[in-house]
Scaffold this active site. Structure first.
Site, PDB file in Angstrom:
ATOM      1  N   HIS A 182      56.979   4.935 156.957  1.00  0.00           N
ATOM      2  CA  HIS A 182      56.898   3.461 155.959  1.00  0.00           C
ATOM      3  C   HIS A 182      55.875   3.662 154.994  1.00  0.00           C
ATOM      4  CE1 HIS A 182      55.807  -0.873 156.317  1.00  0.00           C
ATOM      5  NE2 HIS A 182      56.903  -0.725 155.213  1.00  0.00           N
TER       6      HIS A 182
HETATM    7 CA    CA Z   1      59.640   5.684 153.390  1.00  0.00          CA
END
Ligand code: CA
Ligand code: TV1
Ligand code: ZN
Length: 390
Positions: A182
């Site tokens: 992320h």
């Molecule tokens: Ca990513």
């Protein structure tokens, strides 16, 4: 002297400093700046360097890095040395700034950080000055670094610094992150502005996969007075996503975001740990599918800042980034899929010597992203986009 004919198309600039490649995070650390050497060797063996403007990246100044980071943190980064980890008078800062196993203090740390950050800032400025339409810094893309904290192998957030440059010229910038992790640092940096739309595709498992953030529902602080509400798009995925599903998802999500948000420029983080067979990753993508995302992003014809990121199986990182360089200069149709005889370190690409080894076959992972799961993600993104103005 003979001039290699330049293909028509976009002006592409390449920003690099070979000194970055020489840094070592430590013995068993998965982040190997040496993968950049391998990438460069492939790019040169294919002759792609003739189709780009090559710039030696300079070091970002501490003032430039302080446009995002705390001056105290940059000052610590500048003067810390490996022995400080065991010195009581420094150990508070080592803890406070989150240094440790993931983010060790190694020799030349400040040099390393300022050079990769300088490359991305230079690349962004080339785009702003109209001296380039696509600017590449494979040593950048370190998306986890926070304002005053190192995180996940990242110390200085070059992406945030490059995006801040682009925001001087463009009302809206879109950030896309195909690293398997992320893009939390970039998302958080632009939490409270509607001038950046961040989109990250990643493996999401709150408790068992770093950094544990980026759920579908996490779309930015939803306080009614926060203009940045809804401007973080998260596409959480499970293990084993395959080429076809990922490309389809990427087209659906990114196509809708660009249509709605109408950015003036795009920043693309091409973390190669989303490939199959990555030492830290768990997706099942082949080099061509990873590249297909880059190719699709280029079709919008917007100024494009391309950075690297993760990628922990160096031979495959270099395959992907060399292939993506060829896409960006419109030469992918001309590449011999057999790696040239002349490439340095060619032994690393054996036994097949292919630019496109069957990564999805070499380590078979079950695709735990059934079609209805992916359809729901696309539907949720469409719903979220209703809150967003271009
Ligand atoms: Ca990513
Ligand atoms: C030293 C030596 C450090 C061996 C770190 C894998 C190592 C990892 C190592 C490792 C490792 C992570 C966590 C646990 C946080 C920790 C560049 C307390 C074999 C952009 C960063 C992943 C990804 C960090 C960076 C993660 C990027 N995974 N061996 N460390 N908790 N950290 O899980 O997004 O690719 O693994
Ligand atoms: Zn990663």
């Amino acid at each position: 002297s003979y001039q290699v004919p330049r293909p028509q198309g976009y002006r592409v600039s390449w920003h690099a400093n070979p000194a970055v490649e020489l840094h070592h995070f430590g013995q068993s650390h998965p982040m190997k700046p040496w993968r950049l050497t391998l990438t460069k060797q492939l790019v040169m063996a294919y002759g792609m360097h003739h189709a780009m403007d090559l710039y030696m990246a300079r070091a970002a100044t501490s003032e430039e890095m302080a446009e995002f980071h705390d001056a105290d943190y940059i000052e610590f980064l500048r003067q810390v040395i490996p022995g400080d980890v065991d010195r009581p008078e420094q150990s508070d800062n080592v803890v406070r700034f989150n240094f440790g196993d993931d983010c060790p203090v190694f020799d030349g740390l400040y040099n390393y950080c300022s050079l990769y950050a300088g490359g991305t800032v230079d690349a962004a400025r080339k785009l702003c000055n109209n001296q380039s339409e696509i600017a590449i810094n494979w040593s950048g893309g370190l998306h986890h670094a926070k304002k005053s904290e190192a995180s996940g192998f990242c110390y200085v957030n070059d992406i945030v610094l490059g995006t801040l440059q682009l925001l001087r010229h463009h009302p809206r910038v879109m950030y896309i992150d195909i690293d398997v992790h992320h893009g939390d640092g970039v998302e958080q940096a632009f939490w409270s502005t509607d001038r950046v739309l961040t989109v990250s595709f990643h493996k999401y498992d709150k408790d068992n996969f770093f950094p544990g953030t980026g759920a579908l529902e996490d779309t930015g602080p939803s306080h009614p007075l926060n203009p940045g509400a809804h401007h973080a798009i998260n596409v959480p995925l499970n293990d084993g996503i395959d080429d076809e599903s990922y490309i389809q998802l990427y087209h659906d999500v990114i196509g809708a975001c660009v249509d709605t948000y109408r950015p003036g420029a795009i920043v693309l983080q091409c973390g190669a740990d989303s490939l199959g067979c990555d030492r830290l990753g768990c997706f099942n993508l082949n080099v061509r599918a990873h590249g297909a995302c880059v190719a699709f992003t280029k079709t919008f014809g917007l100024p494009l800042l391309v950075v690297g990121g993760g990628g922990y199986t160096p031979r495959n990182v270099s395959r992907a980034w060399a292939h993506e360089t060829s896409i960006l200069i419109d030469a992918d149709q001309n590449l011999d899929p057999t790696i040239p005889e002349t490439v340095a370190f060619r032994n690393h690409f054996g036994p097949d010597y292919s630019l496109f080894p069957p990564l999805s076959e070499l380590r078979k992972l079950e695709n735990k992203n059934p079609r209805p799961y992916l359809q729901n993600l696309v539907e949720a993104v469409h719903e979220q986009l209703r809150y967003i103005q271009g």
